[in-house]
Design an enzyme around this catalytic site. Structure first.
Site, PDB file in Angstrom:
ATOM      1  N   ASP A 172      26.425 -67.827 -33.549  1.00  0.00           N
ATOM      2  CA  ASP A 172      26.607 -66.426 -33.694  1.00  0.00           C
ATOM      3  C   ASP A 172      27.571 -66.007 -32.495  1.00  0.00           C
ATOM      4  OD1 ASP A 172      24.903 -65.934 -36.131  1.00  0.00           O
ATOM      5  OD2 ASP A 172      23.594 -66.472 -34.668  1.00  0.00           O
ATOM      6  N   HIS A 211      21.178 -74.233 -38.034  1.00  0.00           N
ATOM      7  CA  HIS A 211      21.306 -72.937 -38.111  1.00  0.00           C
ATOM      8  C   HIS A 211      20.919 -72.286 -36.415  1.00  0.00           C
ATOM      9  CE1 HIS A 211      19.431 -68.724 -38.999  1.00  0.00           C
ATOM     10  NE2 HIS A 211      20.882 -68.623 -39.198  1.00  0.00           N
ATOM     11  N   ARG A 212      21.968 -71.870 -35.993  1.00  0.00           N
ATOM     12  CA  ARG A 212      21.715 -71.442 -34.350  1.00  0.00           C
ATOM     13  C   ARG A 212      21.058 -72.742 -33.556  1.00  0.00           C
ATOM     14  NH1 ARG A 212      17.950 -65.823 -35.655  1.00  0.00           N
ATOM     15  NH2 ARG A 212      19.247 -65.447 -37.280  1.00  0.00           N
ATOM     16  N   HIS A 245      22.829 -64.111 -31.199  1.00  0.00           N
ATOM     17  CA  HIS A 245      22.557 -63.539 -32.476  1.00  0.00           C
ATOM     18  C   HIS A 245      22.679 -62.062 -32.650  1.00  0.00           C
ATOM     19  CE1 HIS A 245      20.491 -61.908 -36.001  1.00  0.00           C
ATOM     20  NE2 HIS A 245      21.292 -62.972 -36.898  1.00  0.00           N
ATOM     21  N   ASP A 284      17.113 -74.353 -40.450  1.00  0.00           N
ATOM     22  CA  ASP A 284      16.552 -74.400 -39.117  1.00  0.00           C
ATOM     23  C   ASP A 284      16.197 -75.658 -38.748  1.00  0.00           C
ATOM     24  OD1 ASP A 284      16.943 -71.598 -38.802  1.00  0.00           O
ATOM     25  OD2 ASP A 284      15.148 -70.849 -39.526  1.00  0.00           O
ATOM     26  N   GLU A 302      25.720 -74.062 -36.675  1.00  0.00           N
ATOM     27  CA  GLU A 302      26.137 -72.691 -37.165  1.00  0.00           C
ATOM     28  C   GLU A 302      25.783 -71.898 -35.909  1.00  0.00           C
ATOM     29  OE1 GLU A 302      25.262 -68.432 -38.473  1.00  0.00           O
ATOM     30  OE2 GLU A 302      23.992 -69.788 -37.440  1.00  0.00           O
ATOM     31  N   LYS A 359      30.094 -62.112 -35.467  1.00  0.00           N
ATOM     32  CA  LYS A 359      28.858 -60.920 -35.533  1.00  0.00           C
ATOM     33  C   LYS A 359      29.798 -59.565 -35.376  1.00  0.00           C
ATOM     34  CE  LYS A 359      25.129 -62.555 -36.627  1.00  0.00           C
ATOM     35  NZ  LYS A 359      24.501 -62.357 -38.044  1.00  0.00           N
ATOM     36  N   GLU A 371      30.221 -67.865 -36.551  1.00  0.00           N
ATOM     37  CA  GLU A 371      29.884 -66.688 -37.422  1.00  0.00           C
ATOM     38  C   GLU A 371      30.340 -65.597 -36.216  1.00  0.00           C
ATOM     39  OE1 GLU A 371      26.074 -65.349 -39.001  1.00  0.00           O
ATOM     40  OE2 GLU A 371      26.900 -63.460 -39.057  1.00  0.00           O
TER      41      GLU A 371
HETATM   42  O1  G3P Z   1      25.286 -68.073 -41.333  1.00  0.00           O
HETATM   43  C1  G3P Z   1      24.302 -67.773 -42.082  1.00  0.00           C
HETATM   44  C2  G3P Z   1      23.388 -67.004 -41.238  1.00  0.00           C
HETATM   45  O2  G3P Z   1      23.305 -67.319 -39.828  1.00  0.00           O
HETATM   46  C3  G3P Z   1      23.533 -65.546 -41.469  1.00  0.00           C
HETATM   47  O3  G3P Z   1      22.643 -64.517 -41.125  1.00  0.00           O
HETATM   48  O4  G3P Z   1      21.278 -63.443 -39.421  1.00  0.00           O
HETATM   49  O5  G3P Z   1      21.091 -65.858 -39.432  1.00  0.00           O
HETATM   50  O6  G3P Z   1      23.227 -64.849 -38.602  1.00  0.00           O
HETATM   51  P1  G3P Z   1      21.922 -64.681 -39.627  1.00  0.00           P
HETATM   52 CA    CA Z   2      24.534 -66.541 -38.031  1.00  0.00          CA
END
Ligand code: G3P
Ligand code: CA
Length: 245
Positions: free
Chosen positions: A38, A9-10, A51, A231, A36, A113, A111
């Site tokens: 953004d 995640h990120r 993000h 994470d 993943e 945004k 993702e």
């Molecule tokens: O893709 C899952 C998650 O990243 C969505 O929420 O706010 O972390 O971008 P956020």
């Molecule tokens: Ca995300």
């Protein structure tokens, strides 16, 4: 059976500043099989990986991503907010990340945004860049903006999409089929065993987010999810290695 996707995640966001090249490179060393990130868009139409819609939290600057040119963004320090050791990190372009993952067996979850800022033309642009890099088979597009995902699917039926959601949905697998989405990306508390099973029966994958606790990871694996967004990819990698031993 297909191996569980370990989706960072990120990037390696627990130990590096999120959504930087340092975070993306390091998560691969920690055992991630997917990344993943953004995607937002600059005033001159470049796709960048950050993000927040604004620059305050992770780039120590005022203003919105949408109002800056790519050159202006590239001057900002995207690492010091996390630790001074990362002061050289910049907000990456989508192409920079493509350069890292192309030719590697790594799933890339982009993702969009575009829930708060609409980013006119974002779907066309992202499809164009993915096709230019021949990464149609390696990318899965997700968003909380499901209308945007339908738009992506119409533009590029060959690119997978995934529906992000926070709250429980009624028969989310039916909704996924209707929108021609390949996967559901639910908040971890919106996942149930029954829905994971029903999704599998419909050919829809489930990749919950953001799961960092090993006990919660185990519970998700038990339910039969195909991937986990986390994470801490190293924690999940160790857990899956122990499982398959
Ligand atoms: O893709 C899952 C998650 O990243 C969505 O929420 O706010 O972390 O971008 P956020
Ligand atoms: Ca995300």
């Amino acid at each position: 059976m297909k191996k569980l996707e370990i989706i960072a995640h990120r990037g390696a966001s627990a130990v590096c500043p999120e959504n930087t090249m340092a975070a993306f490179e390091h998560c691969l060393e920690l055992g991630a099989t997917g990344i993943e990130t953004d995607v937002q868009m600059t005033s001159d139409g470049r796709l960048v990986l950050i993000h927040d819609e604004t620059l305050t939290r992770t780039a120590s600057a005022e203003g919105w991503v949408k109002d800056k040119t790519y050159e202006e963004l590239r001057e900002l320090d995207a690492g010091s907010w996390f630790h001074t050791a990362f002061a050289a990190e910049r907000i990456p372009s989508l192409e920079q990340l493509f350069g890292l993952i192309r030719g590697k067996n790594i799933l890339l979850n982009l993702e969009l945004k575009n829930g708060i800022v609409s980013y006119k033309g974002m779907e066309e642009k992202i499809v164009e860049v993915i096709r230019d890099w021949d990464l149609e088979q390696q990318v899965i597009l997700s968003s909380f903006n499901h209308a945007s995902l339908v738009r992506c699917k119409r533009l590029a039926p060959e690119i997978q999409t995934a529906l992000l959601y926070m709250e429980k949905l009624y028969r989310p697998y039916d909704y996924a089929v209707k929108l021609e989405a390949s996967a559901l990306h639910p908040y971890k508390f919106a996942v149930t065993r029954e829905e994971v099973a029903a999704s599998i029966a419909q050919g829809v994958a489930t990749h919950p987010f953001t799961v960092n606790d090993p006990e919660e990871m185990k519970a998700m694996i038990e339910m039969g999810v195909q991937g986990i967004i986390t994470d801490v990819p190293d924690v999940l990698a160790a857990l899956t290695a122990a499982h398959t031993r």
